[in-house]
Scaffold this motif. Structure first.
Motif, mmCIF file in Angstrom:
data_model
loop_
_atom_site.group_PDB
_atom_site.id
_atom_site.type_symbol
_atom_site.label_atom_id
_atom_site.label_comp_id
_atom_site.label_asym_id
_atom_site.label_seq_id
_atom_site.Cartn_x
_atom_site.Cartn_y
_atom_site.Cartn_z
ATOM 1 N N ILE A 1 -12.698 4.520 -4.020
ATOM 2 C CA ILE A 1 -13.607 4.130 -2.782
ATOM 3 C C ILE A 1 -13.640 4.745 -1.370
ATOM 4 N N CYS A 2 -14.812 5.626 -0.799
ATOM 5 C CA CYS A 2 -14.604 6.307 0.709
ATOM 6 C C CYS A 2 -15.248 6.396 1.630
ATOM 7 N N PRO B 1 0.711 -1.018 0.038
ATOM 8 C CA PRO B 1 0.125 -0.031 -0.212
ATOM 9 C C PRO B 1 0.852 1.306 0.011
ATOM 10 N N ILE B 2 0.246 1.939 -0.189
ATOM 11 C CA ILE B 2 1.230 3.780 -1.025
ATOM 12 C C ILE B 2 0.412 3.949 0.288
ATOM 13 N N ASN B 3 0.824 5.076 1.224
ATOM 14 C CA ASN B 3 0.163 5.907 2.481
ATOM 15 C C ASN B 3 0.191 7.446 1.708
ATOM 16 N N ARG B 4 -0.625 7.832 1.851
ATOM 17 C CA ARG B 4 -0.565 9.667 1.273
ATOM 18 C C ARG B 4 -1.620 9.996 2.107
ATOM 19 N N VAL B 5 -1.195 11.452 2.141
ATOM 20 C CA VAL B 5 -2.299 12.414 3.315
ATOM 21 C C VAL B 5 -1.599 13.729 2.797
ATOM 22 N N GLY B 6 -2.851 14.606 2.277
ATOM 23 C CA GLY B 6 -2.555 15.664 1.732
ATOM 24 C C GLY B 6 -3.943 17.003 2.297
ATOM 25 N N MET B 7 -3.076 18.118 2.119
ATOM 26 C CA MET B 7 -3.919 19.336 2.976
ATOM 27 C C MET B 7 -4.660 20.498 2.267
ATOM 28 N N ARG C 1 -6.833 11.222 4.847
ATOM 29 C CA ARG C 1 -5.706 10.124 4.174
ATOM 30 C C ARG C 1 -6.292 9.312 3.446
ATOM 31 N N MET C 2 -5.343 8.506 2.401
ATOM 32 C CA MET C 2 -5.427 8.312 1.365
ATOM 33 C C MET C 2 -4.334 6.834 1.548
ATOM 34 N N VAL C 3 -5.012 5.768 1.136
ATOM 35 C CA VAL C 3 -4.265 4.828 0.096
ATOM 36 C C VAL C 3 -4.375 3.482 -1.056
ATOM 37 N N ILE C 4 -3.436 3.659 -1.350
ATOM 38 C CA ILE C 4 -3.707 3.736 -2.770
ATOM 39 C C ILE C 4 -3.050 2.333 -3.396
ATOM 40 N N ASP C 5 -3.892 1.926 -3.768
ATOM 41 C CA ASP C 5 -3.337 0.567 -4.035
ATOM 42 C C ASP C 5 -2.836 0.326 -5.643
ATOM 43 N N HIS C 6 -1.543 0.071 -6.215
ATOM 44 C CA HIS C 6 -1.584 1.034 -7.484
ATOM 45 C C HIS C 6 -1.561 -0.086 -8.017
ATOM 46 N N ASN C 7 -1.256 -1.017 -7.939
ATOM 47 C CA ASN C 7 -1.933 -3.145 -8.465
ATOM 48 C C ASN C 7 -3.359 -2.843 -9.402
ATOM 49 N N LYS D 1 -5.199 -0.058 -9.199
ATOM 50 C CA LYS D 1 -5.765 0.774 -9.456
ATOM 51 C C LYS D 1 -7.085 1.754 -9.002
ATOM 52 N N ILE D 2 -6.664 1.235 -7.306
ATOM 53 C CA ILE D 2 -8.080 1.682 -6.395
ATOM 54 C C ILE D 2 -7.167 3.259 -5.744
ATOM 55 N N LEU D 3 -8.226 4.065 -5.215
ATOM 56 C CA LEU D 3 -7.661 4.648 -4.383
ATOM 57 C C LEU D 3 -9.004 5.080 -3.199
ATOM 58 N N TYR D 4 -8.487 4.626 -1.921
ATOM 59 C CA TYR D 4 -8.939 4.062 -1.195
ATOM 60 C C TYR D 4 -9.121 6.788 0.014
ATOM 61 N N ILE D 5 -10.068 6.016 0.314
ATOM 62 C CA ILE D 5 -9.795 7.663 1.268
ATOM 63 C C ILE D 5 -10.403 7.320 2.550
ATOM 64 N N TYR D 6 -10.251 7.784 3.722
ATOM 65 C CA TYR D 6 -10.917 7.013 5.168
ATOM 66 C C TYR D 6 -11.181 7.714 5.936
ATOM 67 N N TRP D 7 -9.758 8.758 5.989
ATOM 68 C CA TRP D 7 -10.301 9.664 7.177
ATOM 69 C C TRP D 7 -10.106 11.266 7.067
ATOM 70 N N GLN D 8 -11.304 12.105 7.347
ATOM 71 C CA GLN D 8 -10.800 13.295 7.180
ATOM 72 C C GLN D 8 -11.009 13.873 8.019
ATOM 73 N N TYR D 9 -10.715 15.744 7.857
ATOM 74 C CA TYR D 9 -10.596 16.466 8.466
ATOM 75 C C TYR D 9 -11.076 17.596 7.637
ATOM 76 N N TYR D 10 -12.541 18.336 8.384
ATOM 77 C CA TYR D 10 -13.045 19.520 7.457
ATOM 78 C C TYR D 10 -13.565 21.045 8.377
ATOM 79 N N LYS D 11 -12.493 22.030 8.388
ATOM 80 C CA LYS D 11 -13.001 22.708 9.313
ATOM 81 C C LYS D 11 -12.648 24.308 8.615
ATOM 82 N N ASN D 12 -13.192 25.330 8.680
ATOM 83 C CA ASN D 12 -13.458 26.271 9.004
ATOM 84 C C ASN D 12 -12.808 27.473 9.526
#
Length: 425
Positions: free
Chosen positions: A364-365, A261-267, A280-286, A288-299
């Motif tokens: 997949i979220c 798995p390839i773990n990534r975090v974007g902001m 927070r995301m995990v990439i299944d490169h083989n 070709k699936i992107l998993y999104i499993y955690w969020q932070y969302y505030k203003n």
């Protein structure tokens, strides 16, 4: 005694006042507005009431609701008894009933209204949700039963009318499955009378009009769904048609089975109208699936408060790839002990990043990420004045999508044509 030929699908509706809300949705030319107007006139003749007719813009009444009501009064031979006054627009009945007209573009004028027991909101999807709730507060009478009639052509499932009267996927609230209404045509539940109609229900329409609606199927499927079928749906071309939402447990189970798995975090940074969005995301490169499993969302959060909320990232030492347009903010987080760097930006990076995300076979979220789902599930492209899509602009500002862009910086999904692939961890 008044005799009037009406469309059979509306006969029961005309005399049913059993519920507080009556929600009519349908395609073009279905005659829903006509039968609401007729129903309203019959009720005004029967009871002494004040009815309010509302549209988003006041000036649009003259050629729509007022004109329609006046036409019915004349058609019923009531013009000698019912006065249709044009300035200000108003209908006055011999028993003291009256119909008045207001627009949500002039909300101050709503405050002077008293003893309104019936409200008709025409094209209610154009009225803001806050306006709908304001109207509920104006619906009051010490003795008479209260009613609100709402009519609309179906719009997107992101519109408040769908979320309020049918289902809101973000909160999990379900009142009525819209497909049940399309099948049964009328449903009564939750003190609401639901009514669905299409042009086929209007026996007074010429066949040429229906044929014209049928032609939409060939060149404008979105408008065909709305105008001909009278169905809610997604308005426009979806940016991420492969987007799916899964229960959180199932997402985490799938992630555990990913090989390498390839773990990534974007902001994405935001403050007043925009949001600080972290995913927070995990990439299944083989696969070709992107998993999104955690969020932070505030203003409306200063950097020091956001840093406290994201304290766990200091412990996990996860690399956060953030919007490079905010170098001062990135430097602050780094000084606070976060691993953070800016994503590369270049001419055309918005389009390139959008294409990158679209190359995943599945996105997949987790249902634990409601704001990501709200922004991305029905995200559609913006269009130009000629109706052509703008491939790097959208109908909303999706902050979670930007966070995904940044988090995927340096990663490339396999070229579907078999080209080379670079994966930078």
């Amino acid at each position: 005694m008044i005799e009037k030929e009406v469309n059979p699908h509306f006969e029961n509706f005309l005399f049913d006042w059993s519920t507080k809300f009556q929600f009519l949705v349908g395609g073009y030319g279905s005659s829903k507005s006509y039968h609401i107007a007729l129903k309203l006139i019959l009720k005004m003749l029967e009871d002494k009431r004040t009815a309010l007719v509302v549209r988003e813009v006041y000036d649009t009444h003259r050629d729509s609701t007022f004109s329609l009501l006046e036409e019915i009064v004349i058609d019923l031979g009531l013009e000698g008894r019912v006065k249709c006054l044009s300035s200000p627009m108003q209908l006055r009945f011999p028993n003291g009933s009256k119909i008045i007209f207001k627009g949500m573009d002039k909300p101050a004028k709503l405050k002077s209204i008293n003893n309104v027991s019936i409200i008709w909101v025409e094209e209610c999807s154009e009225v803001k949700y806050a306006g709908f709730k304001e109207l509920l507060g104006r619906l009051r009478h010490p003795k008479l039963k209260l009613h609100m009639l709402l009519s609309t052509n179906p719009v997107g499932e992101d519109n408040w009318t769908f979320k309020h009267f049918f289902k809101d996927e973000l909160t999990g609230r379900l009142v009525l499955d819209d497909h049940e209404l399309y099948e049964k045509r009328t449903v009564i539940t939750n003190d609401t009378y639901y009514h669905h109609s299409t042009a086929d229900d209007n026996l007074f329409l010429p066949e040429s009009y229906i044929a014209q609606l049928e032609e939409l199927k060939e060149y404008d499927p979105d408008l065909y769904r709305i105008a001909r079928k009278g169905h809610f749906g997604v308005n426009g071309i979806r940016v991420l048609p492969q987007f799916e939402e899964w229960p959180h447990r199932e997402v985490m189970a799938a992630i555990k089975n990913v090989k390498k798995p390839i773990n990534r975090v974007g902001m994405d940074f935001g403050f007043e109208d925009s949001f600080n969005a972290v995913v927070r995301m995990v990439i299944d490169h083989n696969q070709k699936i992107l998993y999104i499993y955690w969020q932070y969302y505030k203003n409306k959060m200063t950097d020091d408060l956001t840093a406290k909320d994201l304290e766990e990232f200091k412990r996990t030492k996860e690399l956060i790839i953030a919007d490079s347009a905010e170098p001062k903010a990135i430097q602050y987080y780094k000084q606070c002990g976060f691993r953070m760097k800016g994503a590369r930006k270049f001419q055309g990076s918005r389009l390139a990043n959008t294409k990158k995300v679209k190359r995943f076979k599945k996105i997949i979220c987790s249902k634990n990420c409601p704001d990501v789902i709200r922004e991305l599930k029905y995200l559609t492209y913006q269009v130009d004045s000629e109706g052509n899509i703008i491939p790097d602009e959208f109908k909303i500002d999706p902050h979670s999508f930007s966070a995904i862009w940044y988090g995927l910086d340096g990663y490339e999904v396999s070229d579907l044509k078999g080209g080379s692939v670079s994966v930078l961890k």
